[in-house]
Design a protein around this motif. Structure first.
Motif, PDB file in Angstrom:
ATOM      1  N   ILE A 176      56.694 -16.793   3.691  1.00 38.56           N
ATOM      2  CA  ILE A 176      55.772 -16.377   4.752  1.00 38.56           C
ATOM      3  C   ILE A 176      54.992 -15.129   4.350  1.00 38.56           C
ATOM      4  N   ASP A 177      55.692 -14.183   3.689  1.00 40.81           N
ATOM      5  CA  ASP A 177      55.074 -12.907   3.347  1.00 40.81           C
ATOM      6  C   ASP A 177      54.017 -13.024   2.253  1.00 40.81           C
ATOM      7  N   GLN A 178      53.950 -14.176   1.585  1.00 41.50           N
ATOM      8  CA  GLN A 178      52.915 -14.356   0.573  1.00 41.50           C
ATOM      9  C   GLN A 178      51.519 -14.246   1.192  1.00 41.50           C
ATOM     10  N   ASP A 179      51.409 -14.626   2.456  1.00 46.40           N
ATOM     11  CA  ASP A 179      50.104 -14.613   3.127  1.00 46.40           C
ATOM     12  C   ASP A 179      49.941 -13.438   4.070  1.00 46.40           C
ATOM     13  N   THR A 180      50.919 -12.519   4.094  1.00 40.28           N
ATOM     14  CA  THR A 180      50.813 -11.357   4.968  1.00 40.28           C
ATOM     15  C   THR A 180      51.156 -10.093   4.202  1.00 40.28           C
ATOM     16  N   PHE A 181      50.503  -9.002   4.564  1.00 44.29           N
ATOM     17  CA  PHE A 181      50.737  -7.718   3.906  1.00 44.29           C
ATOM     18  C   PHE A 181      50.383  -6.629   4.896  1.00 44.29           C
ATOM     19  N   TRP A 182      51.325  -5.752   5.163  1.00 47.37           N
ATOM     20  CA  TRP A 182      51.035  -4.684   6.110  1.00 47.37           C
ATOM     21  C   TRP A 182      51.590  -3.367   5.608  1.00 47.37           C
ATOM     22  N   VAL A 183      51.024  -2.297   6.162  1.00 49.96           N
ATOM     23  CA  VAL A 183      51.413  -0.937   5.820  1.00 49.96           C
ATOM     24  C   VAL A 183      51.821  -0.234   7.104  1.00 49.96           C
ATOM     25  N   VAL A 184      52.938   0.451   7.085  1.00 47.95           N
ATOM     26  CA  VAL A 184      53.391   1.218   8.240  1.00 47.95           C
ATOM     27  C   VAL A 184      53.424   2.689   7.872  1.00 47.95           C
ATOM     28  N   ALA A 185      52.660   3.490   8.583  1.00 46.88           N
ATOM     29  CA  ALA A 185      52.685   4.943   8.413  1.00 46.88           C
ATOM     30  C   ALA A 185      53.763   5.487   9.333  1.00 46.88           C
ATOM     31  N   VAL A 186      54.789   6.083   8.759  1.00 51.25           N
ATOM     32  CA  VAL A 186      55.973   6.504   9.509  1.00 51.25           C
ATOM     33  C   VAL A 186      55.865   7.977   9.902  1.00 51.25           C
ATOM     34  N   GLY A 187      56.147   8.269  11.174  1.00 56.68           N
ATOM     35  CA  GLY A 187      56.156   9.658  11.637  1.00 56.68           C
ATOM     36  C   GLY A 187      54.821  10.349  11.454  1.00 56.68           C
ATOM     37  N   VAL A 188      53.754   9.771  11.993  1.00 57.76           N
ATOM     38  CA  VAL A 188      52.401  10.284  11.775  1.00 57.76           C
ATOM     39  C   VAL A 188      52.230  11.669  12.400  1.00 57.76           C
ATOM     40  N   PRO A 189      51.806  12.686  11.620  1.00 52.83           N
ATOM     41  CA  PRO A 189      51.505  14.012  12.191  1.00 52.83           C
ATOM     42  C   PRO A 189      50.258  13.952  13.075  1.00 52.83           C
ATOM     43  N   LEU A 196      43.652   8.351   9.563  1.00 53.23           N
ATOM     44  CA  LEU A 196      44.626   7.467   8.927  1.00 53.23           C
ATOM     45  C   LEU A 196      44.047   6.102   8.579  1.00 53.23           C
ATOM     46  N   HIS A 197      43.299   5.480   9.476  1.00 58.52           N
ATOM     47  CA  HIS A 197      42.705   4.173   9.205  1.00 58.52           C
ATOM     48  C   HIS A 197      41.829   4.234   7.958  1.00 58.52           C
ATOM     49  N   ALA A 198      40.979   5.238   7.921  1.00 57.97           N
ATOM     50  CA  ALA A 198      40.061   5.377   6.789  1.00 57.97           C
ATOM     51  C   ALA A 198      40.814   5.639   5.486  1.00 57.97           C
ATOM     52  N   HIS A 199      41.880   6.441   5.551  1.00 55.89           N
ATOM     53  CA  HIS A 199      42.639   6.755   4.341  1.00 55.89           C
ATOM     54  C   HIS A 199      43.395   5.535   3.810  1.00 55.89           C
ATOM     55  N   VAL A 200      44.000   4.743   4.723  1.00 61.93           N
ATOM     56  CA  VAL A 200      44.708   3.532   4.303  1.00 61.93           C
ATOM     57  C   VAL A 200      43.746   2.552   3.658  1.00 61.93           C
ATOM     58  N   GLU A 201      42.582   2.399   4.260  1.00 58.14           N
ATOM     59  CA  GLU A 201      41.601   1.451   3.727  1.00 58.14           C
ATOM     60  C   GLU A 201      41.067   1.901   2.375  1.00 58.14           C
ATOM     61  N   ALA A 203      42.648   3.999   0.181  1.00 54.77           N
ATOM     62  CA  ALA A 203      43.687   4.101  -0.834  1.00 54.77           C
ATOM     63  C   ALA A 203      44.319   2.760  -1.185  1.00 54.77           C
ATOM     64  N   ILE A 204      44.385   1.831  -0.218  1.00 58.41           N
ATOM     65  CA  ILE A 204      45.116   0.578  -0.446  1.00 58.41           C
ATOM     66  C   ILE A 204      44.208  -0.643  -0.392  1.00 58.41           C
ATOM     67  N   GLY A 205      43.465  -0.797   0.704  1.00 60.60           N
ATOM     68  CA  GLY A 205      42.585  -1.953   0.777  1.00 60.60           C
ATOM     69  C   GLY A 205      42.100  -2.215   2.190  1.00 60.60           C
ATOM     70  N   LYS A 206      41.297  -3.247   2.335  1.00 58.52           N
ATOM     71  CA  LYS A 206      40.659  -3.597   3.592  1.00 58.52           C
ATOM     72  C   LYS A 206      41.671  -3.838   4.704  1.00 58.52           C
ATOM     73  N   VAL A 207      41.542  -3.118   5.812  1.00 57.90           N
ATOM     74  CA  VAL A 207      42.399  -3.295   6.976  1.00 57.90           C
ATOM     75  C   VAL A 207      41.841  -4.431   7.815  1.00 57.90           C
ATOM     76  N   VAL A 208      42.613  -5.499   7.955  1.00 59.39           N
ATOM     77  CA  VAL A 208      42.153  -6.657   8.723  1.00 59.39           C
ATOM     78  C   VAL A 208      42.561  -6.551  10.191  1.00 59.39           C
ATOM     79  N   LYS A 209      43.585  -5.731  10.488  1.00 60.14           N
ATOM     80  CA  LYS A 209      43.987  -5.527  11.874  1.00 60.14           C
ATOM     81  C   LYS A 209      44.729  -4.209  12.000  1.00 60.14           C
ATOM     82  N   GLN A 210      44.348  -3.417  13.000  1.00 55.80           N
ATOM     83  CA  GLN A 210      45.070  -2.186  13.303  1.00 55.80           C
ATOM     84  C   GLN A 210      45.829  -2.397  14.610  1.00 55.80           C
ATOM     85  N   HIS A 211      47.139  -2.253  14.566  1.00 58.60           N
ATOM     86  CA  HIS A 211      47.957  -2.466  15.756  1.00 58.60           C
ATOM     87  C   HIS A 211      47.908  -1.238  16.656  1.00 58.60           C
TER      88      HIS A 211
END
Length: 246
Positions: A176-189, A196-201, A203-211
């Protein structure tokens, strides 16, 4: 005449051994049932063989007893799988969904209001194992195979499968995880939240959904933030994002 007597005695021995085995099997099944249903952990169960590796201990279970346990779990346990968008529902909501299925049986005259609830175990973000207190509930859910639930105007799909071992759940999650990839920022100051959205995008890649930052809008808490990222960017994953402020 002597050979016939010997054969008869051997047959009697096998019959007696078979009866003893059935008794031991029923005793083991009752211990397993009491463990999962009543929470009574057996104290005189065969512990298996123990291997000590430094400060770690490994137990190799008795094969026959382990197989009895697995057979009981496969008979009684239902894996409730939350498909598509339902996999992102909060854990408490998923557990409430399982209890809602259970409530249908508790209210039924077959069991009544004093019928005890079954045991649940969250296996992964989209799988909950459920052990009902009656075989009829397991059989009914497995026969149903799939269902749809409406929550806050959105329809979600669930599936009911027989119990999966930990190894099968791990393999299934990897598929299942082959088609999904997410990043969790823990304990956000607080002072990093706006960027944060801009930095994740970046540094890592295109954000398709922000929860949403919180599961309960009436009780907003800034703790962790999750972003679903394009799976093609998996190789860009970072362990830390450091921010220098003025």
């Amino acid at each position: 005449m002597e050979p016939e007597t010997g054969v008869q005695g051997e047959q009697d021995g096998r019959a007696q051994g078979s009866g003893d085995y059935r008794l031991e099997t029923e005793r083991a099944r009752e211990m397993i049932r009491a463990c999962y249903e009543e929470g009574i952990l057996p104290t005189d169960i065969d512990r298996g063989e123990m291997e000590v590796l430094g400060r770690e201990v490994k137990f190799i279970l008795n094969l026959s007893l382990d197989e009895i346990k697995i057979k009981w779990l496969k008979e009684r346990t239902v894996n409730v799988i939350f498909r598509d968008g339902a996999r992102f529902l909060p854990k408490t909501v998923k557990e409430d969904v399982v209890r809602a299925y259970e409530d249908v049986w508790i209210k039924d005259e077959t069991f009544g209001h004093d019928f005890k609830r079954g045991r649940t175990k969250v296996e992964s973000p989209n799988v909950i194992s459920y052990i009902p207190r009656a075989q009829a509930i397991s059989d009914s859910m497995l026969q149903k195979k799939t269902d749809f639930i409406d929550l806050a105007g959105t329809t979600y799909r669930t599936e009911f499968n027989p119990w999966l071992t930990r190894a099968k759940i791990r393999d299934w999650r990897q598929l299942i995880d082959q088609d999904t990839f997410w990043v969790v920022a823990v304990g956000v100051p607080l002072d990093e939240m706006p960027f944060l959205h801009a930095h994740v995008e970046r540094a890592i890649g295109k954000v398709v959904k922000q929860h949403k930052p919180e599961a309960d809008e009436s009780d907003p808490k800034l703790m962790n933030l999750r972003f679903d990222v394009d799976p093609a960017c998996r190789a860009n994953m970072k362990d830390k994002i450091l921010v220098q402020t003025c």
